[in-house]
Write a protein that holds these residues in place. Sequence first.
Motif, mmCIF file in Angstrom:
data_model
loop_
_atom_site.group_PDB
_atom_site.id
_atom_site.type_symbol
_atom_site.label_atom_id
_atom_site.label_comp_id
_atom_site.label_asym_id
_atom_site.label_seq_id
_atom_site.Cartn_x
_atom_site.Cartn_y
_atom_site.Cartn_z
ATOM 1 N N TYR A 34 0.456 -1.456 -0.381
ATOM 2 C CA TYR A 34 -0.293 -0.543 -0.618
ATOM 3 C C TYR A 34 0.490 1.142 0.194
ATOM 4 N N LEU A 79 -5.604 -6.259 -4.128
ATOM 5 C CA LEU A 79 -6.556 -5.140 -3.735
ATOM 6 C C LEU A 79 -6.056 -3.754 -3.265
ATOM 7 N N ALA A 80 -5.021 -3.978 -2.573
ATOM 8 C CA ALA A 80 -4.301 -3.155 -2.034
ATOM 9 C C ALA A 80 -3.037 -2.098 -2.868
ATOM 10 N N GLU A 83 -5.396 -0.399 -5.679
ATOM 11 C CA GLU A 83 -6.286 1.005 -5.206
ATOM 12 C C GLU A 83 -4.537 1.930 -5.593
ATOM 13 N N TRP A 86 -4.807 3.025 -8.898
ATOM 14 C CA TRP A 86 -5.593 3.820 -9.796
ATOM 15 C C TRP A 86 -6.327 4.802 -8.706
ATOM 16 N N SER A 87 -5.541 5.315 -7.219
ATOM 17 C CA SER A 87 -6.275 6.469 -6.735
ATOM 18 C C SER A 87 -4.747 7.732 -6.678
ATOM 19 N N ARG A 92 -4.622 8.737 -0.357
ATOM 20 C CA ARG A 92 -4.684 6.949 -0.420
ATOM 21 C C ARG A 92 -4.384 7.376 0.722
ATOM 22 N N PHE A 97 -8.226 2.775 4.317
ATOM 23 C CA PHE A 97 -8.203 1.369 3.338
ATOM 24 C C PHE A 97 -8.591 -0.143 4.543
ATOM 25 N N ARG A 100 -11.878 -0.225 5.129
ATOM 26 C CA ARG A 100 -13.379 -0.524 4.302
ATOM 27 C C ARG A 100 -12.405 -2.169 3.811
ATOM 28 N N GLN A 104 -14.249 -5.457 2.688
ATOM 29 C CA GLN A 104 -14.090 -7.024 1.770
ATOM 30 C C GLN A 104 -14.195 -8.252 1.748
#
Length: 119
Positions: A34, A79-80, A83, A86-87, A92, A97, A100, A104
């Motif tokens: 992340y 998933l990290a 993100e 795309w972010s 961020r 995160f 969320r 998930q």
Amino acid sequence: MQPAQFTYLDLVQGYSPDEMGVDWAGKLPLDKVYSYQPLAELSPHDPIHKKIMGIQGALWCERIHTQQRFDHMLYPRLLALAEVCWSQPNLRHWDDFTARLNGQHQYLDKVGIQYRHCV
């Protein structure tokens, strides 16, 4: 855009000797994935930005022989990484995160993904 220290999902995720994966490029826990900041060293006006099509993660599978191990190595780090890709970095936030991500987990359980429990 695939530095091993942030995007090679075959790397071990923790420090236990039982941890699945390899460690030739170090450990890759969820928070390190992340923390990846692609292009952070470049000026926002550097023309190379126009040539970058994306970022990718890798899962080298020579040591992956079961679906359970495959799932464990990918999730939740995938998933990290998504993100991160795309972010914008200023949007961020680790605490957001992880909050969320807890949501998930229900989805991952529902679809039968055997993810690594880490947060």
